[in-house]
Structure formats: C-alpha cells, structure tokens
Design a protein around this motif. Structure first.
Motif, PDB file in Angstrom:
ATOM      1  N   GLY A 183       0.823  -1.209   0.000  1.00  0.00           N
ATOM      2  CA  GLY A 183       0.000   0.000   0.000  1.00  0.00           C
ATOM      3  C   GLY A 183       0.857   1.258   0.000  1.00  0.00           C
ATOM      4  O   GLY A 183       2.087   1.186  -0.060  1.00  0.00           O
ATOM      5  N   GLN A 184       0.190   2.407   0.091  1.00  0.00           N
ATOM      6  CA  GLN A 184       0.910   3.680   0.003  1.00  0.00           C
ATOM      7  C   GLN A 184       1.078   4.376   1.353  1.00  0.00           C
ATOM      8  O   GLN A 184       1.918   5.256   1.474  1.00  0.00           O
ATOM      9  CB  GLN A 184       0.177   4.611  -0.963  1.00  0.00           C
ATOM     10  CG  GLN A 184       0.134   4.050  -2.380  1.00  0.00           C
ATOM     11  CD  GLN A 184      -1.071   4.533  -3.148  1.00  0.00           C
ATOM     12  OE1 GLN A 184      -2.211   4.264  -2.758  1.00  0.00           O
ATOM     13  NE2 GLN A 184      -0.856   5.251  -4.222  1.00  0.00           N
ATOM     14  N   ALA A 185       0.226   4.013   2.329  1.00  0.00           N
ATOM     15  CA  ALA A 185       0.342   4.670   3.638  1.00  0.00           C
ATOM     16  C   ALA A 185      -0.348   3.842   4.717  1.00  0.00           C
ATOM     17  O   ALA A 185      -1.258   3.053   4.428  1.00  0.00           O
ATOM     18  CB  ALA A 185      -0.275   6.067   3.588  1.00  0.00           C
ATOM     19  N   ASP A 186       0.113   4.054   5.947  1.00  0.00           N
ATOM     20  CA  ASP A 186      -0.427   3.336   7.111  1.00  0.00           C
ATOM     21  C   ASP A 186      -0.458   4.327   8.279  1.00  0.00           C
ATOM     22  O   ASP A 186       0.545   4.998   8.534  1.00  0.00           O
ATOM     23  CB  ASP A 186       0.527   2.160   7.404  1.00  0.00           C
ATOM     24  CG  ASP A 186       0.060   1.293   8.553  1.00  0.00           C
ATOM     25  OD1 ASP A 186      -1.138   1.346   8.886  1.00  0.00           O
ATOM     26  OD2 ASP A 186       0.899   0.549   9.112  1.00  0.00           O
ATOM     27  N   ILE A 187      -1.613   4.455   8.932  1.00  0.00           N
ATOM     28  CA  ILE A 187      -1.741   5.381  10.074  1.00  0.00           C
ATOM     29  C   ILE A 187      -2.352   4.641  11.266  1.00  0.00           C
ATOM     30  O   ILE A 187      -3.580   4.601  11.402  1.00  0.00           O
ATOM     31  CB  ILE A 187      -2.675   6.587   9.759  1.00  0.00           C
ATOM     32  CG1 ILE A 187      -2.491   7.110   8.346  1.00  0.00           C
ATOM     33  CG2 ILE A 187      -2.523   7.684  10.780  1.00  0.00           C
ATOM     34  CD1 ILE A 187      -3.566   8.112   7.938  1.00  0.00           C
ATOM     35  N   PRO A 188      -1.540   4.059  12.132  1.00  0.00           N
ATOM     36  CA  PRO A 188      -2.112   3.462  13.348  1.00  0.00           C
ATOM     37  C   PRO A 188      -2.542   4.552  14.334  1.00  0.00           C
ATOM     38  O   PRO A 188      -1.838   5.563  14.480  1.00  0.00           O
ATOM     39  CB  PRO A 188      -0.953   2.637  13.925  1.00  0.00           C
ATOM     40  CG  PRO A 188       0.236   2.871  13.073  1.00  0.00           C
ATOM     41  CD  PRO A 188      -0.082   3.899  12.049  1.00  0.00           C
ATOM     42  N   LEU A 189      -3.667   4.310  14.974  1.00  0.00           N
ATOM     43  CA  LEU A 189      -4.239   5.313  15.877  1.00  0.00           C
ATOM     44  C   LEU A 189      -4.653   4.655  17.192  1.00  0.00           C
ATOM     45  O   LEU A 189      -5.192   3.550  17.183  1.00  0.00           O
ATOM     46  CB  LEU A 189      -5.480   5.904  15.191  1.00  0.00           C
ATOM     47  CG  LEU A 189      -6.115   7.125  15.818  1.00  0.00           C
ATOM     48  CD1 LEU A 189      -5.432   8.379  15.301  1.00  0.00           C
ATOM     49  CD2 LEU A 189      -7.597   7.190  15.452  1.00  0.00           C
ATOM     50  N   GLY A 190      -4.407   5.349  18.305  1.00  0.00           N
ATOM     51  CA  GLY A 190      -4.927   4.923  19.600  1.00  0.00           C
ATOM     52  C   GLY A 190      -5.855   6.019  20.083  1.00  0.00           C
ATOM     53  O   GLY A 190      -5.480   7.207  20.083  1.00  0.00           O
ATOM     54  N   TYR A 191      -7.061   5.653  20.502  1.00  0.00           N
ATOM     55  CA  TYR A 191      -8.111   6.638  20.738  1.00  0.00           C
ATOM     56  C   TYR A 191      -8.793   6.337  22.071  1.00  0.00           C
ATOM     57  O   TYR A 191      -8.996   5.172  22.418  1.00  0.00           O
ATOM     58  CB  TYR A 191      -9.099   6.531  19.575  1.00  0.00           C
ATOM     59  CG  TYR A 191     -10.270   7.464  19.587  1.00  0.00           C
ATOM     60  CD1 TYR A 191     -10.092   8.836  19.502  1.00  0.00           C
ATOM     61  CD2 TYR A 191     -11.575   6.965  19.645  1.00  0.00           C
ATOM     62  CE1 TYR A 191     -11.188   9.694  19.485  1.00  0.00           C
ATOM     63  CE2 TYR A 191     -12.667   7.806  19.625  1.00  0.00           C
ATOM     64  CZ  TYR A 191     -12.464   9.177  19.543  1.00  0.00           C
ATOM     65  OH  TYR A 191     -13.545  10.019  19.516  1.00  0.00           O
ATOM     66  N   VAL A 192      -9.124   7.405  22.803  1.00  0.00           N
ATOM     67  CA  VAL A 192      -9.835   7.251  24.071  1.00  0.00           C
ATOM     68  C   VAL A 192     -11.265   7.734  23.838  1.00  0.00           C
ATOM     69  O   VAL A 192     -11.516   8.945  23.815  1.00  0.00           O
ATOM     70  CB  VAL A 192      -9.157   8.094  25.192  1.00  0.00           C
ATOM     71  CG1 VAL A 192      -9.812   7.839  26.541  1.00  0.00           C
ATOM     72  CG2 VAL A 192      -7.668   7.791  25.258  1.00  0.00           C
ATOM     73  N   PRO A 193     -12.203   6.822  23.635  1.00  0.00           N
ATOM     74  CA  PRO A 193     -13.547   7.250  23.218  1.00  0.00           C
ATOM     75  C   PRO A 193     -14.227   8.227  24.173  1.00  0.00           C
ATOM     76  O   PRO A 193     -14.891   9.160  23.736  1.00  0.00           O
ATOM     77  CB  PRO A 193     -14.322   5.934  23.112  1.00  0.00           C
ATOM     78  CG  PRO A 193     -13.262   4.925  22.831  1.00  0.00           C
ATOM     79  CD  PRO A 193     -12.070   5.371  23.604  1.00  0.00           C
ATOM     80  N   ARG A 194     -14.042   8.035  25.477  1.00  0.00           N
ATOM     81  CA  ARG A 194     -14.773   8.886  26.424  1.00  0.00           C
ATOM     82  C   ARG A 194     -14.324  10.346  26.342  1.00  0.00           C
ATOM     83  O   ARG A 194     -15.126  11.256  26.461  1.00  0.00           O
ATOM     84  CB  ARG A 194     -14.593   8.355  27.847  1.00  0.00           C
ATOM     85  CG  ARG A 194     -15.447   9.082  28.854  1.00  0.00           C
ATOM     86  CD  ARG A 194     -15.423   8.424  30.205  1.00  0.00           C
ATOM     87  NE  ARG A 194     -16.019   7.097  30.183  1.00  0.00           N
ATOM     88  CZ  ARG A 194     -15.922   6.219  31.163  1.00  0.00           C
ATOM     89  NH1 ARG A 194     -15.232   6.507  32.243  1.00  0.00           N
ATOM     90  NH2 ARG A 194     -16.497   5.041  31.075  1.00  0.00           N
ATOM     91  N   THR A 195     -13.032  10.563  26.142  1.00  0.00           N
ATOM     92  CA  THR A 195     -12.531  11.947  26.131  1.00  0.00           C
ATOM     93  C   THR A 195     -12.272  12.457  24.714  1.00  0.00           C
ATOM     94  O   THR A 195     -12.017  13.653  24.525  1.00  0.00           O
ATOM     95  CB  THR A 195     -11.198  12.027  26.907  1.00  0.00           C
ATOM     96  OG1 THR A 195     -10.262  11.156  26.256  1.00  0.00           O
ATOM     97  CG2 THR A 195     -11.357  11.611  28.346  1.00  0.00           C
ATOM     98  N   GLY A 196     -12.275  11.563  23.742  1.00  0.00           N
ATOM     99  CA  GLY A 196     -11.983  11.959  22.367  1.00  0.00           C
ATOM    100  C   GLY A 196     -10.506  12.230  22.116  1.00  0.00           C
ATOM    101  O   GLY A 196     -10.126  12.749  21.075  1.00  0.00           O
ATOM    102  N   GLU A 197      -9.645  11.833  23.070  1.00  0.00           N
ATOM    103  CA  GLU A 197      -8.200  12.083  22.891  1.00  0.00           C
ATOM    104  C   GLU A 197      -7.557  11.033  21.991  1.00  0.00           C
ATOM    105  O   GLU A 197      -7.949   9.857  22.026  1.00  0.00           O
ATOM    106  CB  GLU A 197      -7.485  11.986  24.247  1.00  0.00           C
ATOM    107  CG  GLU A 197      -7.733  13.136  25.183  1.00  0.00           C
ATOM    108  CD  GLU A 197      -7.242  12.781  26.568  1.00  0.00           C
ATOM    109  OE1 GLU A 197      -6.277  13.380  27.036  1.00  0.00           O
ATOM    110  OE2 GLU A 197      -7.847  11.878  27.198  1.00  0.00           O
TER     111      GLU A 197
END
Ligand code: UDP
Length: 259
Positions: A183-197
């Motif tokens: 592929g051309q790009a990869d963006i791993p993300l970690g997210y805190v749903p309650r605070t939106g951080e």
C-alpha cells in the motif's frame, strides 16, 4: 509500503479489497478477557489473522529502584513477536521495531491509567504476538488495555486502537498484510472514546491532507467499533467472575478430591 507487484490488484473493479472487504470494513475481531490465571490481568485478541496475548502484573514495587517515580506509577510495556508469528522465522529477542512499539504503547496507556494513585510502582504489560498479519501494534494496544482493566487497574477509559491507510489511491481502514506491504500509507491510531483524545498516532507513507483527515476519521470509527468489543469482553468477564464459574470457563477443570 512498497511497489505493488504488477498482477496484484489491491482494489478490484467493484471497489473491494483483496480479502473482499469494502474500504470502511474491518477484519473480524474477537476479544477474551482473563485468559491467564497467573497474571493479575490478561486478554487475548484475534483480529483477522493476528493473534495477540497481553498480560499485566502490578502495580508492584518498581525495580530497579532508580527508575521509581515518587509521584506516580510507571507503565512499562514489553511488545514481543514470537519467532513463529511470521512467514520467515523472526529472530528472537528485542529489536528496534519492538522497542519502538513498546515505547509508544507504554505512552498511550500512561495517558489513561491513574498513575498518581500508585507512586514508586511499576505496572508491567507484556504483549506477545503469536501470529502477525499487519496491525499488531493496534491489536497489542487493544489487548493491553483490556488486560489492565481485567487487572483492576484504575483508568480514565480504555484505549481502543485501529489503523487506516491508503492502498491503490483509496483510503481504507484496518490494513491487512498485503495492503501494508504494497500500500501507500499506514496510520495506526490509539483513541480514548470517552474523552476523544488521540494517545497514539503514527504515519508511514504519503497522503494528501484530505486523505490524512479521511484516514483519521476512518481509524476513529474503527476504534469505536473496537471499543464495543473490548467492553463486551470485560462485561462477559465480570459475569463469569460474579457467577463464580471461572475455572470451567477458562477450561481448567477444578481439581478432584482425594487423588
Ligand atoms: N512483519 C514481519 N516480520 C517482522 C516485522 C513485521 O513479517 O520482523 C510483518 C507482520 O505481519 C506485521 C507486518 O509486517 O504485522 C506489519 O508490520 P508493522 O511494522 O507495520 O507493524 P504492525 O502493522 O504489525 O503494527
């Protein structure tokens, strides 16, 4: 990321990916909490072809003592890929990649744990990748946060994790191995749903700013789905604990009397 072999079509004429998924579709995800009886908390995650185990010990006295923080706990993560987790046997032991992943996962989890409640201690999180098919850092972080909750470590919320990326000029969620490789790009993300951080964000490859924004919102949507599965796993674990049927559910038959 790399050049696509000429005969490999990452997106077909119907807009489907190699494994038949649409761009916003995720691989199947299963989470089980409390699978190890020796650790204080644990979780097992199967995400597509990824198989990841996480175990938590602590809070416990931090060693060596010079690492102790008199004001808060240290969240120390150790990410390891088993030699048999990939096609070519992986050389055992730590390497640059596993150090990097351990560090970013430790930092992501530090944001949600109430570390100030446990000065001078260490909360040790072990992530073992048993089978890898791209997205193991997301699977590892997802498993680790369920394992922390299973250990009863006080947290602001769970961290849910999911990646987005770009394949064949299309923004997609939750890349599988071929998509990650070609592929051309990869963006791993970690997210805190309650605070939106956002507590983990990496990027590998090239994206326009529109594609980046689309990728982030797709990854966030993915994280929200992951969060539901994490919560379900913890609810099931709670029910098993309160019903006192733990041994049977974990597959360890109670010892017989008089043997
Ligand atoms: N991989 C591998 N050998 C390695 C490291 C990675 O075969 O030594 C594979 C593995 O399937 C992994 C994928 O490459 O999941 C993508 O690795 P990356 O570094 O992007 O991390 P991940 O996507 O697993 O978080």
């Amino acid at each position: 990321m790399g050049g696509t072999p000429t005969d490999l079509k990452l997106i077909d004429e119907n807009g489907r990916r190699l494994d038949g998924r649409l761009p916003d579709e995720m691989r199947p995800l299963k989470i089980e909490a409390g699978v190890l009886s020796r650790a204080d908390g644990s979780a097992y995650v199967e995400w597509g072809l990824n198989k990841v185990m996480a175990a938590v010990y602590g809070p416990r006295e931090c060693h060596p003592r010079h690492l102790q923080n008199p004001e808060r706990a240290l969240v120390q993560c150790n990410y390891n890929m088993a030699s048999f987790s990939v096609d070519d046997r992986k050389r055992p032991g730590p390497d640059r990649r596993s150090h990097e992943i351990s560090k970013i996962i430790s930092e992501a989890l530090t944001h949600v744990v109430f570390t100030e409640y446990f000065p001078r201690t260490s909360i040790d999180v072990y992530i073992e990748v048993l089978q890898a098919n791209a997205g193991t850092r997301c699977a590892g972080l997802t498993a680790a946060s369920v394992a922390l909750a299973d250990a009863g470590v006080p947290m602001r919320d769970l961290v849910a994790s999911c990646a987005a990326g770009k394949v064949a000029d299309t923004v997609v969620v939750d890349l599988a191995k071929e998509e990650d490789n070609f592929g051309q790009a990869d963006i791993p993300l970690g997210y805190v749903p309650r605070t939106g951080e956002i507590v983990l964000l990496q990027m590998d490859g090239d994206l326009t700013s529109d594609q980046f924004n689309k990728g982030i919102s797709m990854a966030m949507e993915g994280c929200k789905k992951v969060y539901e599965v994490q919560r379900d796993a913890l609810k099931r674990r709670y029910e098993v604990r309160s019903a006192g049927t733990e041994l049977e559910v974990l597959g360890a038959a109670p010892a017989k009397e008089g043997m």
